[in-house]
Design a protein around this motif. Structure first.
Motif, PDB file in Angstrom:
ATOM      1  N   ARG A  70       4.539   8.127   4.665  1.00  0.00           N
ATOM      2  CA  ARG A  70       5.093   7.023   3.865  1.00  0.00           C
ATOM      3  C   ARG A  70       4.054   6.493   2.882  1.00  0.00           C
ATOM      4  O   ARG A  70       2.850   6.623   3.083  1.00  0.00           O
ATOM      5  N   THR A  71       4.543   5.876   1.817  1.00  0.00           N
ATOM      6  CA  THR A  71       3.668   5.279   0.810  1.00  0.00           C
ATOM      7  C   THR A  71       3.671   3.762   0.979  1.00  0.00           C
ATOM      8  O   THR A  71       4.738   3.131   1.026  1.00  0.00           O
ATOM      9  N   ALA A 126      -1.703   1.917  -3.882  1.00  0.00           N
ATOM     10  CA  ALA A 126      -0.480   2.512  -3.339  1.00  0.00           C
ATOM     11  C   ALA A 126      -0.856   3.890  -2.816  1.00  0.00           C
ATOM     12  O   ALA A 126      -1.259   4.765  -3.587  1.00  0.00           O
ATOM     13  N   VAL A 127      -0.746   4.076  -1.499  1.00  0.00           N
ATOM     14  CA  VAL A 127      -1.267   5.287  -0.860  1.00  0.00           C
ATOM     15  C   VAL A 127      -0.175   5.932  -0.013  1.00  0.00           C
ATOM     16  O   VAL A 127       0.510   5.256   0.757  1.00  0.00           O
ATOM     17  N   ARG A 128      -0.053   7.245  -0.179  1.00  0.00           N
ATOM     18  CA  ARG A 128       0.797   7.998   0.734  1.00  0.00           C
ATOM     19  C   ARG A 128      -0.065   8.387   1.923  1.00  0.00           C
ATOM     20  O   ARG A 128      -0.976   9.202   1.810  1.00  0.00           O
ATOM     21  N   GLY A 156      -5.048  10.042   3.088  1.00  0.00           N
ATOM     22  CA  GLY A 156      -3.995   9.650   2.159  1.00  0.00           C
ATOM     23  C   GLY A 156      -4.299  10.036   0.731  1.00  0.00           C
ATOM     24  O   GLY A 156      -5.442  10.347   0.381  1.00  0.00           O
ATOM     25  N   LYS A 159      -1.610   6.908  -5.224  1.00  0.00           N
ATOM     26  CA  LYS A 159      -0.639   7.055  -6.308  1.00  0.00           C
ATOM     27  C   LYS A 159      -0.926   6.102  -7.462  1.00  0.00           C
ATOM     28  O   LYS A 159      -0.681   6.433  -8.623  1.00  0.00           O
TER      29      LYS A 159
END
Length: 736
Positions: A70-71, A126-128, A156, A159
């Protein structure tokens, strides 16, 4: 002490951690046994209990499975020195917080084409996020074990993000110092200077690391016990030398001062290098040796080594998961065996030569069991490189760094250190080209035991009976080879290369590689994963490298493999799109036999894109058939069905990694596979394999072997056996 050490070290080989009730029982039993004659068993149980509890804490710190893939938006501070190269920045974030979930204490992140990131900065990103996961291949680097040993709970990909604060703290100061070192001219060796001063090796190129590996000198560019110990020894020697010459003040006892200055230098160097785990280990060892030299020499030379190992493991039980732990303590143990208890003194040149001989022979068994390359040129290279780097380059680099505020002086010393490093790398490059590193095949346990005994015998003092027998006991190392498949059979390895493909086919006398894995920025799976795996499996040359088509996930690693491994022929569905150095032939319908195994290739002559142009390979070993399909889609599948090629198989490589545009019902009904192989990356951006494709396979009762779940998969074609997956070899840090 030995019992407690054994309990702490057993953790390295546990397939899974004991449950909580077993840990409580072990701790209670261990405490009850301490007052009795079985106290050694109690200490063993207590050591195992503490190591298991510490490992369980690290596992519990991993990312919640519900957040895997998930992000999230999160905020945290950059720690350590970020690594930048070829369009990607890798860094660690500590104490990250998110309003939507609780996160692990430390994250390792990658930012492709992102802005510069500095240590000590605070970012909102914002990281996946992903749970720790690594590629599992024969004798490859265990990334999951490394992450756990670093207590990194998630990785991660960034983004987007914004910087919230400017750099602050010790990390920011080290980062500024690194930038200053990289900007100071040093004959193009600024990256090596930074590696020696602040422990940042990102300034060294892949070619530099390859030269260091081939010559067994990687340890010179990684701040470790050698650097810390040499600096401490240099400071100790200066004081001892001044005292011997009569220039040290008599009112100051020289021995306490020598030990104090040596320890201060070691701690200062460790602080400059960021006090990573190897540096902490080195500082502990240096401190104990100095205390032993000051007050406890009568207790013997093995005491400080044993106490140092015990302290390191008590403070960080997961240290045993790292190869550096075993190499450093084994090296010191061999040196003690060589130099302790000798009558008389050796000259400095004889001592240096004997030390390199000890390292070359004594570390052979350790390198073998760790799956690390062996360097035939290592003893010669280190004979020159160790004193050059330890006694000249490192002191010059540290003194130059200290004097950088003095115009011309500090930069001049760094320039001189860079000149010496340039000469060193030039010489190492010649040695590397002459004698590259060698990765022997896996040895059976009893053969490995013979190598251990042989190394021990060779390093005993001259005059010991049967000492020369050690040379004979080392012979298995040079004549070992992987067992080849019998006539009429073949062995398939689907390697775990992430989002891509690389499959090795071995017959009794031939080796074929189908696809070569991808290349992502500075990470080339052909060089980092496929090549070491081939060497570990005993492949010294390829009779054919068949690249299905020229997309990066299939062909990215081909140039590196072609450069480092003899390849007789290269064939591809898209030869024109491959580098000209490969001299690839076009894929044409043809058939041949190797050692009783039948091979046939096919390509759609009306293909409109690279995926459709994939070169398909059919392998028949005694009636057990394998079909490798590249990235063909449903249109190419229809053409394949109409080709007249016998298609009923037992094993099918899922076309296009299980994409929704492939694996049509018509193909599956005609091929009727018993099992399908899916080579893909975990959480890949394409969503492979598609849910509807997996449903079609399951509806037909087809077994699924997924590299992202099972790691590398081995199949014995012609034996009609089940597949074997490397992730089935349980390790407590690996997830199924």
């Amino acid at each position: 002490m030995a019992a407690l050490l054994a309990g702490l070290l057993v953790l390295r080989w546990l397939p899974q951690l004991p449950p909580i009730w077993a840990l409580c029982a072990m701790a209670l039993l261990g405490l009850l046994l301490l007052p009795w004659r079985l106290y050694w068993l109690g200490l063993f149980l207590l050591g195992l209990c503490w190591a298991s509890v510490s490992a369980q804490w690290a596992l519990d710190e991993r990312l919640n499975p519900a957040l895997d893939g998930r992000t999230l938006w999160l905020q945290g501070q950059v720690v350590g020195l970020p690594e930048a190269g070829q369009g990607v920045v890798r860094f660690q974030l500590q104490d990250a917080q998110s309003r939507r979930a609780e996160l692990p204490g430390r994250l390792r992140l990658s930012w492709y084409n992102g802005p510069p990131v500095r240590a000590g900065e605070t970012w909102r990103l914002a990281v996946r996020l992903k749970r720790p996961h690594g590629l599992v291949n024969p004798q490859a680097f265990d990334y999951e074990a490394w992450l756990l040993a670093q207590r990194i709970g998630a990785t991660g990909t960034v983004k987007a993000g914004e910087r919230l604060s400017q750099p602050a703290g010790l990390g920011a100061w080290r980062d500024r110092l690194r930038q200053r070192l990289l900007a100071t001219p040093a004959h193009g060796r600024e990256g090596a200077i930074a590696a020696l001063v602040v422990g940042d090796g990102s300034g060294l190129s892949n070619a530099d690391w390859q030269v260091l590996q081939n010559t067994g000198t990687v340890h010179l560019m990684v701040i470790s016990g050698q650097h810390i110990g040499l600096l401490a020894g240099l400071l100790y020697g200066v004081v001892a030398g001044l005292a011997r010459l009569g220039y040290w003040p008599r009112r100051w006892p020289w021995l306490p001062w020598a030990c104090t200055l040596a320890l201060g230098g070691a701690l200062g160097y460790g602080w400059l290098a960021g006090f990573q785990v190897p540096v902490q280990r080195a500082c502990v060892m240096v401190a104990l040796v100095l205390v032993w030299r000051l007050r406890f020499r009568h207790l013997g030379v093995w005491l400080p080594l044993s106490v140092a190992m015990l302290l390191v493991l008590l403070l960080e039980p997961l240290a045993s998961l790292q190869p550096g732990f075993w190499l450093s303590f084994a090296a010191v143990a061999w040196l003690i065996l060589i130099f302790a208890g000798r009558l008389g003194r050796w000259s400095w040149w004889r001592s240096l030569g004997r030390a390199q001989w000890a390292m070359a022979v004594g570390l052979l068994p350790v390198l073998l069991v760790l799956g690390l390359p062996l360097s035939a040129s290592g003893p010669v290279a280190n004979l020159v490189a160790v004193p050059l780097v330890g006694l000249l380059v490192v002191p010059l680099a540290l003194l130059g760094t200290l004097l950088l505020p003095v115009p011309g002086l500090g930069s001049g010393l760094l320039w001189l250190a860079g000149a010496l490093l340039e000469l060193l790398f030039a010489g190492l490059g010649l040695l590397s080209a002459w004698l590259p590193a060698w990765l022997p095949s896996n040895l059976p346990l009893w053969w490995w035991g013979l190598v251990v005994l042989g190394a021990f015998l060779l390093l005993l003092p001259p005059g010991i009976p049967l000492r020369s027998l050690g040379l004979i006991l080392l012979l298995p190392l040079f004549f070992s080879a992987q067992t080849r498949p019998p006539q009429g059979q073949a062995e398939l390895w689907m390697l775990d290369v992430g989002q891509g493909a690389a499959l090795l086919l071995r017959t009794q006398g031939h080796d074929l590689l189908y696809d070569a894995g991808p290349r992502f920025g500075d990470f080339d799976t052909g060089e980092r994963i496929v090549l070491p795996s081939l060497r570990a499996l005993g492949v010294s040359k390829l009779d054919l490298m068949l690249i299905s088509h020229a997309d990066n996930d299939h062909a990215g690693g081909a140039p590196a493999l072609h450069q480092h491994l003899p390849v007789a022929r290269v064939m591809s569905g898209e030869p024109a799109r491959l580098p000209t150095s490969l001299q690839a032939e076009p894929c044409q319908p043809r058939q041949w036999q190797w050692d009783g195994v039948k091979f046939a290739t096919w390509q759609w002559d009306q293909a409109r894109d690279g995926n459709q142009a994939s070169c398909v390979l059919r392998v028949d070993a005694g009636g057990e058939v394998l079909l490798l399909t590249g990235d063909i889609d449903t249109a190419a599948e229809r053409a394949l069905l109409a080709s007249g090629l016998p298609l009923q198989t037992r094993w099918l490589l899922a076309p296009h990694h299980g994409s929704g545009t492939s694996s049509s019902t018509a193909l599956l009904q005609r091929v009727a596979p018993e099992a399908v192989l899916i080579s893909r990356g975990r959480h890949n951006a394409f969503g492979h394999p598609a849910a509807e494709v997996v449903a079609r396979y399951r509806a037909q009762g087809v077994r699924i072997h997924d590299s992202a779940v099972q790691g590398a998969v081995r199949i014995r074609l012609g034996a009609f056996e089940q597949a074997q997956a490397l992730r089935d070899h349980a390790r407590f840090w690996r997830e199924k």
